[in-house]
Design a protein around this motif. Structure first.
Motif, mmCIF file in Angstrom:
data_model
loop_
_atom_site.group_PDB
_atom_site.id
_atom_site.type_symbol
_atom_site.label_atom_id
_atom_site.label_comp_id
_atom_site.label_asym_id
_atom_site.label_seq_id
_atom_site.Cartn_x
_atom_site.Cartn_y
_atom_site.Cartn_z
ATOM 1 N N TYR A 5 -2.290 -4.052 -8.048
ATOM 2 C CA TYR A 5 -2.985 -3.404 -6.419
ATOM 3 C C TYR A 5 -4.221 -2.177 -6.681
ATOM 4 O O TYR A 5 -3.816 -0.876 -7.146
ATOM 5 C CB TYR A 5 -1.761 -2.999 -6.082
ATOM 6 N N LEU A 19 1.185 3.486 -4.975
ATOM 7 C CA LEU A 19 0.265 2.286 -3.674
ATOM 8 C C LEU A 19 -0.864 3.732 -3.202
ATOM 9 O O LEU A 19 -0.369 4.946 -2.942
ATOM 10 C CB LEU A 19 1.047 0.985 -2.091
ATOM 11 N N PHE A 26 -7.417 -1.341 2.498
ATOM 12 C CA PHE A 26 -6.457 -2.262 2.875
ATOM 13 C C PHE A 26 -6.851 -3.576 3.925
ATOM 14 O O PHE A 26 -7.429 -3.390 4.513
ATOM 15 C CB PHE A 26 -5.243 -1.671 3.589
ATOM 16 N N HIS A 32 1.334 -6.830 -0.575
ATOM 17 C CA HIS A 32 1.617 -5.699 -0.843
ATOM 18 C C HIS A 32 2.932 -5.377 -0.540
ATOM 19 O O HIS A 32 3.909 -6.458 -1.017
ATOM 20 C CB HIS A 32 1.224 -5.121 0.747
#
Length: 142
Positions: A5, A19, A26, A32
């Motif tokens: 990510y 994160l 986003f 997620h």
């Protein structure tokens, strides 16, 4: 192997990669963290519950105020009825007093006459006692 990510390259002092806190990267359909999603859902649910509770409280306050106002309106209507009845009674009493006024004046005159008559009776009694005393003195001399 796990997916990468954006921001995964930042090492967390506790658990390793974290994160990114930047929301600019986003996307709604990006995968997620499910734990973060669950926490966010819980936060939104609790915030919704809190706001709902606050609104319910305000609504209950307004209901209480409304019932208090209704009770006040009823009480004032009752008080107006009582005041109207008292006013009518006072008016009736004043009319009766005015109709009795000539009789009250006559009673006052009779009372005044009675007092004068009583004074005259005391004077007559005293005069009679003096005459009686003189009569007894004359009788003793003869």
């Amino acid at each position: 192997m796990t997916e990468k990510y954006p921001g995964d390259d930042v090492e967390s002092p506790k658990k390793g990669p974290t994160l990114s806190t930047s929301t600019s990267s986003f996307e709604a359909l990006d995968p997620h963290d499910p734990n973060l999603s669950q926490i966010a859902n819980t936060m939104f649910q609790k915030t919704g519950d809190y706001i709902s509770g606050e609104l319910t409280l305000a609504q209950e306050d307004y209901k209480l105020l409304e019932s208090m106002n209704n009770a006040t309106v009823t009480k004032f209507a009752d008080m107006r009825t009582v005041a109207t009845n008292i006013q009518k009674s006072m008016s009736d009493l004043n009319d009766k007093f005015k109709s009795l006024e000539p009789y009250l004046e006559q009673i006052a005159k009779i009372e005044d006459s009675a007092m004068k008559l009583e004074q005259a009776a005391y004077k007559l009694d005293n005069y009679t006692k003096r005459i009686e005393a003189k009569f007894k003195m004359i009788e003793k001399k003869t």
